[in-house]
Write a protein that holds these residues in place. Structure first.
Motif, PDB file in Angstrom:
ATOM      1  N   PRO A 104      19.419  -5.747  -6.784  1.00 35.53           N
ATOM      2  CA  PRO A 104      20.765  -6.315  -6.942  1.00 35.53           C
ATOM      3  C   PRO A 104      21.002  -7.395  -5.896  1.00 35.53           C
ATOM      4  O   PRO A 104      20.547  -7.278  -4.752  1.00 35.53           O
ATOM      5  N   GLY A 105      21.684  -8.402  -6.300  1.00 37.16           N
ATOM      6  CA  GLY A 105      22.081  -9.435  -5.344  1.00 37.16           C
ATOM      7  C   GLY A 105      21.068 -10.559  -5.194  1.00 37.16           C
ATOM      8  O   GLY A 105      21.331 -11.556  -4.535  1.00 37.16           O
ATOM      9  N   THR A 106      19.880 -10.388  -5.745  1.00 34.48           N
ATOM     10  CA  THR A 106      18.919 -11.498  -5.666  1.00 34.48           C
ATOM     11  C   THR A 106      18.759 -12.100  -7.038  1.00 34.48           C
ATOM     12  O   THR A 106      19.028 -11.453  -8.043  1.00 34.48           O
ATOM     13  N   SER A 107      18.326 -13.343  -7.071  1.00 33.64           N
ATOM     14  CA  SER A 107      18.094 -13.956  -8.368  1.00 33.64           C
ATOM     15  C   SER A 107      16.608 -13.914  -8.690  1.00 33.64           C
ATOM     16  O   SER A 107      15.767 -13.813  -7.777  1.00 33.64           O
ATOM     17  N   VAL A 108      16.296 -13.953  -9.945  1.00 37.93           N
ATOM     18  CA  VAL A 108      14.890 -13.900 -10.387  1.00 37.93           C
ATOM     19  C   VAL A 108      14.125 -15.101  -9.848  1.00 37.93           C
ATOM     20  O   VAL A 108      12.985 -14.996  -9.374  1.00 37.93           O
ATOM     21  N   LEU A 109      14.792 -16.275  -9.907  1.00 39.65           N
ATOM     22  CA  LEU A 109      14.127 -17.493  -9.445  1.00 39.65           C
ATOM     23  C   LEU A 109      13.748 -17.367  -7.972  1.00 39.65           C
ATOM     24  O   LEU A 109      12.629 -17.697  -7.574  1.00 39.65           O
ATOM     25  N   GLU A 110      14.672 -16.852  -7.182  1.00 39.60           N
ATOM     26  CA  GLU A 110      14.411 -16.668  -5.748  1.00 39.60           C
ATOM     27  C   GLU A 110      13.249 -15.698  -5.544  1.00 39.60           C
ATOM     28  O   GLU A 110      12.359 -15.925  -4.721  1.00 39.60           O
ATOM     29  N   MET A 111      13.312 -14.638  -6.338  1.00 37.48           N
ATOM     30  CA  MET A 111      12.276 -13.605  -6.223  1.00 37.48           C
ATOM     31  C   MET A 111      10.900 -14.205  -6.510  1.00 37.48           C
ATOM     32  O   MET A 111       9.930 -13.968  -5.768  1.00 37.48           O
ATOM     33  N   LEU A 112      10.815 -15.036  -7.585  1.00 36.84           N
ATOM     34  CA  LEU A 112       9.533 -15.647  -7.942  1.00 36.84           C
ATOM     35  C   LEU A 112       9.116 -16.654  -6.883  1.00 36.84           C
ATOM     36  O   LEU A 112       7.944 -16.743  -6.496  1.00 36.84           O
ATOM     37  N   GLU A 113      10.124 -17.391  -6.408  1.00 33.47           N
ATOM     38  CA  GLU A 113       9.874 -18.401  -5.368  1.00 33.47           C
ATOM     39  C   GLU A 113       9.219 -17.740  -4.148  1.00 33.47           C
ATOM     40  O   GLU A 113       8.245 -18.251  -3.587  1.00 33.47           O
ATOM     41  N   ALA A 114       9.793 -16.561  -3.824  1.00 37.16           N
ATOM     42  CA  ALA A 114       9.272 -15.836  -2.663  1.00 37.16           C
ATOM     43  C   ALA A 114       7.795 -15.489  -2.849  1.00 37.16           C
ATOM     44  O   ALA A 114       7.030 -15.394  -1.882  1.00 37.16           O
ATOM     45  N   GLN A 115       7.400 -15.331  -4.108  1.00 37.30           N
ATOM     46  CA  GLN A 115       5.992 -15.036  -4.408  1.00 37.30           C
ATOM     47  C   GLN A 115       5.191 -16.323  -4.574  1.00 37.30           C
ATOM     48  O   GLN A 115       4.017 -16.290  -4.967  1.00 37.30           O
ATOM     49  N   GLY A 116       5.849 -17.461  -4.340  1.00 38.50           N
ATOM     50  CA  GLY A 116       5.174 -18.746  -4.460  1.00 38.50           C
ATOM     51  C   GLY A 116       5.016 -19.189  -5.900  1.00 38.50           C
ATOM     52  O   GLY A 116       4.112 -19.956  -6.223  1.00 38.50           O
ATOM     53  N   ILE A 117       5.889 -18.708  -6.743  1.00 34.59           N
ATOM     54  CA  ILE A 117       5.785 -19.118  -8.144  1.00 34.59           C
ATOM     55  C   ILE A 117       6.997 -19.973  -8.476  1.00 34.59           C
ATOM     56  O   ILE A 117       8.145 -19.559  -8.284  1.00 34.59           O
ATOM     57  N   ASN A 118       6.756 -21.160  -8.977  1.00 31.46           N
ATOM     58  CA  ASN A 118       7.858 -21.977  -9.472  1.00 31.46           C
ATOM     59  C   ASN A 118       7.972 -21.741 -10.961  1.00 31.46           C
ATOM     60  O   ASN A 118       7.053 -22.042 -11.722  1.00 31.46           O
ATOM     61  N   ALA A 119       9.105 -21.145 -11.364  1.00 29.76           N
ATOM     62  CA  ALA A 119       9.272 -20.742 -12.766  1.00 29.76           C
ATOM     63  C   ALA A 119       9.075 -21.916 -13.716  1.00 29.76           C
ATOM     64  O   ALA A 119       8.375 -21.804 -14.726  1.00 29.76           O
ATOM     65  N   ALA A 120       9.720 -23.024 -13.381  1.00 34.25           N
ATOM     66  CA  ALA A 120       9.655 -24.174 -14.272  1.00 34.25           C
ATOM     67  C   ALA A 120       8.215 -24.674 -14.384  1.00 34.25           C
ATOM     68  O   ALA A 120       7.717 -24.931 -15.490  1.00 34.25           O
ATOM     69  N   ALA A 121       7.553 -24.742 -13.227  1.00 31.73           N
ATOM     70  CA  ALA A 121       6.195 -25.267 -13.215  1.00 31.73           C
ATOM     71  C   ALA A 121       5.252 -24.337 -13.976  1.00 31.73           C
ATOM     72  O   ALA A 121       4.331 -24.775 -14.673  1.00 31.73           O
ATOM     73  N   SER A 122       5.510 -23.019 -13.901  1.00 26.87           N
ATOM     74  CA  SER A 122       4.633 -22.075 -14.580  1.00 26.87           C
ATOM     75  C   SER A 122       5.001 -21.903 -16.047  1.00 26.87           C
ATOM     76  O   SER A 122       4.423 -21.069 -16.748  1.00 26.87           O
ATOM     77  N   GLY A 123       6.001 -22.637 -16.498  1.00 26.92           N
ATOM     78  CA  GLY A 123       6.399 -22.555 -17.922  1.00 26.92           C
ATOM     79  C   GLY A 123       7.092 -21.256 -18.285  1.00 26.92           C
ATOM     80  O   GLY A 123       6.973 -20.784 -19.404  1.00 26.92           O
ATOM     81  N   ILE A 124       7.809 -20.681 -17.326  1.00 30.99           N
ATOM     82  CA  ILE A 124       8.547 -19.449 -17.636  1.00 30.99           C
ATOM     83  C   ILE A 124      10.025 -19.803 -17.854  1.00 30.99           C
ATOM     84  O   ILE A 124      10.669 -20.387 -16.999  1.00 30.99           O
ATOM     85  N   ASP A 125      10.506 -19.473 -19.014  1.00 27.50           N
ATOM     86  CA  ASP A 125      11.937 -19.692 -19.285  1.00 27.50           C
ATOM     87  C   ASP A 125      12.734 -18.570 -18.651  1.00 27.50           C
ATOM     88  O   ASP A 125      12.526 -17.411 -18.993  1.00 27.50           O
ATOM     89  N   VAL A 126      13.622 -18.928 -17.763  1.00 26.05           N
ATOM     90  CA  VAL A 126      14.503 -17.893 -17.212  1.00 26.05           C
ATOM     91  C   VAL A 126      15.919 -18.147 -17.758  1.00 26.05           C
ATOM     92  O   VAL A 126      16.497 -19.196 -17.519  1.00 26.05           O
ATOM     93  N   SER A 127      16.382 -17.192 -18.516  1.00 23.67           N
ATOM     94  CA  SER A 127      17.752 -17.373 -19.033  1.00 23.67           C
ATOM     95  C   SER A 127      18.605 -16.207 -18.551  1.00 23.67           C
ATOM     96  O   SER A 127      18.137 -15.077 -18.446  1.00 23.67           O
ATOM     97  N   VAL A 128      19.830 -16.523 -18.264  1.00 21.91           N
ATOM     98  CA  VAL A 128      20.753 -15.481 -17.788  1.00 21.91           C
ATOM     99  C   VAL A 128      21.810 -15.251 -18.893  1.00 21.91           C
ATOM    100  O   VAL A 128      22.479 -16.184 -19.320  1.00 21.91           O
TER     101      VAL A 128
END
Ligand code: ADP
Ligand code: MG
Ligand code: ZN
Length: 612
Positions: free
Chosen positions: A79-103
């Motif tokens: 709770p309280g974190t965003s998926v994008l931040e979480m992925l970023e923390a793992q060194g993954i850029n959602a957009a660059a990896s072609g992952i659609d993140v929708s809220v």
């Protein structure tokens, strides 16, 4: 009054209640959330890193992951974190990896959606319903303006034949019927068709009945309303009702509009205590406007009824409005006989029934009273288990209508019974012995209503004029009860107070209204009492001096005194007859017919006529 639905039974409500129940059912029945394997959030990161995720749908803290192969996985984020931040923390850029993140909105499962919308739906429904209600209220408020006139869509079935007596009234109204049936006959000659007829007469004389008969004879619709119906709480309602009523009638012309109790609205304007009544005035004005506005050939006739023509606004009775006046008096003896016959029609009346006698003994009865007599007689016959209606039922019915039902419950002591017997015998005896008095028809000591007994006389003819001698005889008869009590018991009771009051009233009228006092001469004296409280003739001053007032009092006392002296002398000269009459009354309670006549005048020792 208009009626509002007290318990809501509106279909809208059932729909709302049913809908809510259905939604709740769905809420529990439908599985929450999509199906799929639950995985750890760290595994999501791994899959993202390996490029196996096509999209992530975020709904609150729930994640729905769609893999490249089309499979669905479920997970939860912190709770309280965003998926994008979480992925970023793992060194993954959602957009660059072609992952659609929708809220999407939280709790996007169907059940949750329904659940979250349920209150809104219910609330909306409630508001909708309330608006419907208040609109209903508005409609109802607008309905107030509509007339409540009960239209008899076809012409009423009542004919002139159903109205007995009232021959003059019928004659006059025959003309109105002809106007309604054949207006051209009159308009061709340039004659103006009357617009309004005022029926004047005491209650129960058949004003409504005869108005109905006018419409019935003419074969036109009858719009029936009453003056009191126009007087509502809201100013202006009466006027709009009048408009509506007249419009309806004009649409259905030729037609008759009947306004009962017109005096409720047509009272002399500006005469009420405490200023005018706006509502009444507006209603009255509207009636006048409508009547003036009739085209020459509108062929709608307004009949209004009242028993107080004296208080009507003069504007109402002006030419072109209610300018025809039809008087209906209480019927005379012939009229009463005819009315009785109308109401006896179709009832099993015994053949030998003497209608003429019933008509004779019902002086002052109106048509409504007579209808009531016939009905009471029928009820009486039914109660006695008879199949026909006879004279005794009618006698009882007349007594009931005059004095109310027999008071069986009242216990009368022997002494009281004896007293009443002598009292009534006294009245009867004086009446029988004085030439100017009416013949005695019936004497009874049966208690009815408020009376302990009574003596009924039967006038030989209908009287419109009374002579002084007749009044004096009447006074003596009234004093008869009082005198008998005094002669027999040497004492008087309160039983005579009603007689005394009536006698005083008669004596006062003789002196002040009929000019029958030699002392005061032929003139009238108005009493100085207010004659009419709310009406026009507001109050008179006393139009004579105090000296005259004293003379009037003296005269009244003198008349009463000599009436009593006369009564007493008759009683004293006929003690034996009184005795026998009273004895018989105590046994039989009611005496009439030949038996009574024998007792009153037949063979007696003391038959010497008193010098009256
Ligand atoms: P009003 O309107 O003058 O008060 P109604 O017309 O309402 O009197 O009369 C009441 C009832 O009395 C009628 O329905 C009818 O039964 C009876 N009635 C009155 N007058 C007559 C009459 N002339 N002939 C027959 N019945 C009458
Ligand atoms: Mg009436
Ligand atoms: Zn009396």
């Amino acid at each position: 009054m208009n009626k509002l639905p007290r318990r809501p039974t509106n279909p809208i409500q059932w729909i709302l209640i049913g809908g809510a129940a259905l939604l709740l059912l769905l809420f529990f029945a439908i599985p929450r959330g999509p199906a799929g394997e639950e995985i750890e959030i760290s595994r999501v990161a791994q899959l993202a890193a390996s490029g196996e995720i096509r999209s992530i749908e975020v709904s609150g803290d729930d994640l729905i992951i769609t893999t490249n192969t089309g499979g669905q996985l479920l997970s939860r984020k912190e709770p309280g974190t965003s998926v994008l931040e979480m992925l970023e923390a793992q060194g993954i850029n959602a957009a660059a990896s072609g992952i659609d993140v929708s809220v999407s909105a939280e709790g996007s499962s169907i059940g949750t959606i329904i659940f979250s919308f349920l209150p809104i739906v219910l609330f909306g429904g409630l508001i909708f319903f309330m608006m419907r209600r208040s609109q209903g209220g508005i409609n109802q408020a607008m309905m107030l303006g509509r007339t409540k006139a009960r239209q008899v869509s076809e012409s009423p079935g009542v004919r002139f034949d159903d109205v007995a007596g009232a021959d003059e009234a019928k004659q006059e109204l025959m003309e109105v019927v002809e106007f309604l049936q054949n207006p051209e006959k009159f308009t061709k000659l340039g004659a103006k068709i009357p617009k309004g007829v005022l029926m004047v007469g005491p209650p129960g004389t058949g004003k409504t009945l005869i108005s109905r008969a006018v419409a019935g004879e003419a074969g036109v619709p009858f719009f029936n309303t009453s003056g009191s119906e126009f007087v509502e709480m809201f100013v202006g309602v009466g006027a709009s009702r009048v408009r509506d009523l007249f419009n309806k009638a004009k649409e259905n012309a030729p037609a008759v509009i009947f306004i009962d109790e017109i005096d409720a609205i047509g009272r002399h304007r500006g005469s009420g205590i405490g200023g005018g009544h706006d509502e009444r005035e507006q209603t009255l004005n509207q009636i006048l406007v409508e009547m003036d506005g009739f085209e020459v050939n509108a062929n709608v006739i307004v009949i209004a009824a009242t028993n107080r023509p004296d208080i009507l606004d003069p504007a109402l009775i002006r030419p072109g409005r209610f300018d025809r006046r039809v008087l209906i008096d209480p019927p005379d003896v012939r009229g009463r006989k005819a009315i009785l016959a109308v109401h006896m029609k179709g009832k099993p009346i015994e053949a030998e029934l003497d209608v003429a006698t019933i008509a004779k003994e019902t002086v002052g009865f109106t048509g409504a009273d007579l209808a009531n007599v016939v009905n009471e007689a029928a009820i009486m016959a039914a109660r006695r288990g008879k199949t026909t209606i006879g004279f005794s039922e009618f006698e009882e019915a007349v007594d009931r209508v005059v004095a109310g039902p027999v008071r069986k419950s009242r216990k009368v002591s022997e002494r009281e019974k004896k007293l009443v017997a002598y009292h009534e015998a006294g009245h009867a005896l004086v009446a029988a012995q004085i030439p100017d008095a009416d013949p005695v028809h019936k004497v009874t000591i049966v208690a009815r209503g408020t009376t302990g007994g009574y003596t009924r006389m039967l006038p030989d003819e209908e009287r419109n004029l009374w002579s002084k001698g007749q009044f004096e005889a009447m006074l003596a008869v009234m004093m008869g009860g009082h005198a008998a009590e005094e002669v027999v018991f040497g004492d008087i009771t309160t039983g005579a107070s009603d007689d005394l009051e009536k006698a005083t009233d008669v004596a006062r009228k003789m002196v002040t209204e009929f000019g029958m006092s030699e002392d005061l001469g032929p003139r009238t004296f108005s009493s100085g009492h207010s004659q009419m409280f709310m009406g026009r003739d507001f109050s008179y001053g006393k139009n004579y001096s105090d000296a005259v007032a004293q003379k009037i009092d003296t005269e009244i006392s003198r008349l009463l005194g000599s009436a009593r002296a006369k009564a007493k002398s008759v009683i004293e000269a006929n003690r034996d007859r009184l005795q026998r009459l009273a004895d018989k009354l105590q046994i039989q309670e009611t005496l009439q017919g030949g038996e009574l006549q024998d007792l009153l005048t037949g063979g007696a020792e003391g038959s010497a006529q008193p010098a009256v």
